[in-house]
Design an enzyme around this catalytic site. Sequence first.
Site, PDB file in Angstrom:
ATOM      1  N   CYS A 109       0.870  -1.177   0.000  1.00 42.93           N
ATOM      2  CA  CYS A 109       0.000   0.000   0.000  1.00 42.93           C
ATOM      3  C   CYS A 109       0.902   1.221   0.000  1.00 42.93           C
ATOM      4  CB  CYS A 109      -0.935   0.010   1.208  1.00 42.93           C
ATOM      5  SG  CYS A 109      -2.018   1.466   1.258  1.00 42.93           S
TER       6      CYS A 109
ATOM      7  N   CYS B  76      -5.077   5.366  -4.816  1.00 42.44           N
ATOM      8  CA  CYS B  76      -4.400   4.088  -4.575  1.00 42.44           C
ATOM      9  C   CYS B  76      -2.963   4.236  -5.046  1.00 42.44           C
ATOM     10  CB  CYS B  76      -5.103   2.953  -5.322  1.00 42.44           C
ATOM     11  SG  CYS B  76      -4.255   1.349  -5.184  1.00 42.44           S
TER      12      CYS B  76
END
Length: 277
Positions: free
Chosen positions: A75, A220
């Site tokens: 992430c 993202c």
Amino acid sequence: MGIKFTKMHGLGNDFIVLDGVNQSIQLTVKQIQKLANRHTGIGFDQCLLIESSQTEGIDFNYRIFNADGQEVGQCGNGARCIALFARYYGLTAKNKLTVATKTTLMDLIINEDNSVSVNMGVPRLAPGEIPLLADRQSPEYSLELNNGNTVNLHAISIGNPHAVLLVENIDTAPVNSLGQQISFHPQFPEQVNVGFMQIVNHEKINLRVYERGCGETIACGSGAVAAAAIARLFYNLSDKITVHLPGGDLCIQWPCPTAPIILTGPAAFVYEGTLLS
């Protein structure tokens, strides 16, 4: 006594960050799912846990749990938050950190303007490393959908699996419906994040991402890196690309396919709290 947490976000991709260095934390899948609920819990895209590392050269373990409770290996937006969290709360005085996730190592650099640059490693295209069930590596793959139609897409790993589709207009792209079908497609045995990419010019792309375990998020980091890598490899874009997401812009730099790819962007603190149950 409850568990202290900090709410943070990177371009609206939001997290709770937990200090596992000074607290003993063992959350179950169901507990994470409850906390992620935006009506009855705190609400977040991912739960981030920073823990001490016993490995030389690694400052911390960085664990990432999606809203469905699944632990994942990457992430990028969360990594920027982890870097600022570690320094702000005195877990380190360093501006350059190395952290280990479930699947990869990441170098994090806190810049003078408090943005964070993340070394995301070298993208991987081999189907077995994504993972994608395919006979051989190809620039593009064709997937059969539930309705019998097919969709063409690129596939890449940035420490987690990504599919990237080129679209003419991301505003009208079927991100949730098509994104969900692709994310759960049996050819992706660990599910997949799905990016819908619109090329604006030689140095800019627009992007929306359906994240596995979350649905569409407004930013993202690893999805931005995946899309930029695909744009550079197959559509001849620049080695420095601005990725415009609904939550804002990220800068991706990739000098050549054998070099690590670098993500730079902001991270922000929102509030502190205590988990009571």
